[in-house]
Design an enzyme around this catalytic site. Structure first.
Site: not given
Length: 281
Positions: A143-147
Site C-alpha cells: 500500500l502506498d505511503y498515504e494509503t
C-alpha cells in the site's frame, strides 16, 4: 479387543482397511487404506475438530458426507489417521493450514507508513507492527505511503507468491474519498468500470459504486484485481479527482472489519482456508 471374520484378534479402534475415495470425475473408487491412512498419525476427525470445524461428532458427519479430502482423495470412512506435517487436507474445497509454524496476519496499515520492513529514508515501516512475532514475516503486496488499510503478512512463501501473482486475479476492495462540490459527476462510475487510460496502459474496475455524497465530498467503493503501483489513485486522477483518503478494506475473503490502525489479527480457520483455495492451495 474383538475378532475379525477369521477369528483373529483386532483392536476395536483399528482404522478401516480401505478408504472410499471419489475420483475427479465424481465417481467413487476404493483404494488401499495406505493412500490416506498414516498409522502414527492423528485421527482425522480429531484434526478437524482442533482446526475449529466443530465437535468430533460434527467432524465425523463432515467425513461421512464426503466433504473432506486428504491429498486430493475424498475420505468417507471414519477412523483414518493422518500426518498433518506432510498431508494436505481440504474441507469443502478449503485447505486447512495445520502447520503451527506457518503464520498469516491481517494488518491495518496506518497512513504515512511504508510497506517495507526497512526504509532508507527513515520513515515508519512495518517492523513496529510485528515486533512481538517470533516468526520472520513478509508483507504481501504493498500500500502506498498515504494509503491505509488491509495488508497481509505471512511466512508462507507459496501463499505470498500466489497472492501476488497476476494469474490468480485476487480481488481487492478500496474505499475512496475525494472533494466533490455540487452534483456527483455523471458517468464517473461507468468510466471506472469501462476502463480509463493510464500512462502504463488501460485499467478498469471490476465494480464501482457510490457510498455517500453530501454535496462537498464523495465516497466511492472500488473493487479491482490489478495491483499496479498507485493504480486506484491514478484511475481517479485520470478523471480529474485527487483522492483525499484511500483505505483498502478487503483482499479476497479477508476483511479489514473493525481492526484498529496499527493492529494485527491472525488469519485462520475458514477465512484462511478460503483464501488459500482461491489461489489453488
Amino acid at each position: 479387543m474383538g475378532t475379525d471374520g477369521r477369528g483373529r484378534r483386532r483392536s476395536d479402534f483399528s482404522p478401516p482397511r480401505t478408504v472410499r475415495l471419489r475420483a475427479d470425475d465424481g465417481t467413487r473408487r476404493t483404494a488401499p487404506t495406505g493412500d490416506a491412512h498414516t498409522a502414527e498419525g492423528e485421527r482425522l476427525q480429531k484434526v478437524l475438530a482442533h482446526a475449529g470445524l466443530g465437535s468430533r461428532r460434527a467432524c465425523e458427519v463432515l467425513i461421512g458426507q464426503g466433504r473432506v479430502t486428504v491429498d486430493g482423495a475424498v475420505v468417507t470412512e471414519q477412523g483414518v489417521r493422518v500426518d498433518t506435517a506432510r498431508q494436505v487436507i481440504h474441507v469443502d474445497g478449503r485447505r486447512l493450514q495445520l502447520d503451527a509454524a506457518t503464520v498469516t496476519l491481517a494488518l491495518n496499515k496506518p497512513r504515512k507508513v511504508v510497506s517495507a520492513m526497512s526504509d532508507p529514508q527513515g520513515r515508519r515501516d512495518l517492523t513496529e507492527f510485528v515486533a512481538d512475532s517470533a516468526e520472520r514475516l513478509y508483507h504481501v503486496g504493498r500500500l502506498d505511503y498515504e494509503t491505509e488499510g488491509l495488508l497481509l503478512l505471512t511466512n508462507d512463501g507459496e501463499l505470498a507468491h500466489r497472492l501476488t501473482h497476476p494469474s490468480f486475479e485476487m480481488t481487492k476492495t478500496y474505499v475512496c474519498r475525494f472533494d466533490c462540490p455540487g452534483a456527483f459527476p455523471r458517468g464517473l462510475l461507468k468510466d471506472l468500470r469501462d476502463g480509463v487510460e493510464l500512462e502504463d496502459g488501460p485499467a478498469a474496475a471490476d465494480s464501482a459504486r457510490l457510498i455517500a455524497h453530501d454535496g462537498r465530498e464523495a465516497v466511492v467503493e472500488v473493487v479491482l484485481h490489478e495491483g499496479r503501483n498507485r493504480i486506484v489513485r491514478r484511475m481517479f486522477a485520470s478523471q480529474g479527482h485527487e483522492l483525499t483518503a484511500l483505505v483498502r478494506t478487503r483482499i479476497g475473503p479477508v476483511q479489514l472489519g473493525d481492526l484498529a490502525p496499527g493492529a494485527t489479527r491472525p488469519v485462520v480457520g475458514r477465512e484462511l482456508g478460503t483464501l488459500m483455495a482461491q489461489v489453488g492451495l
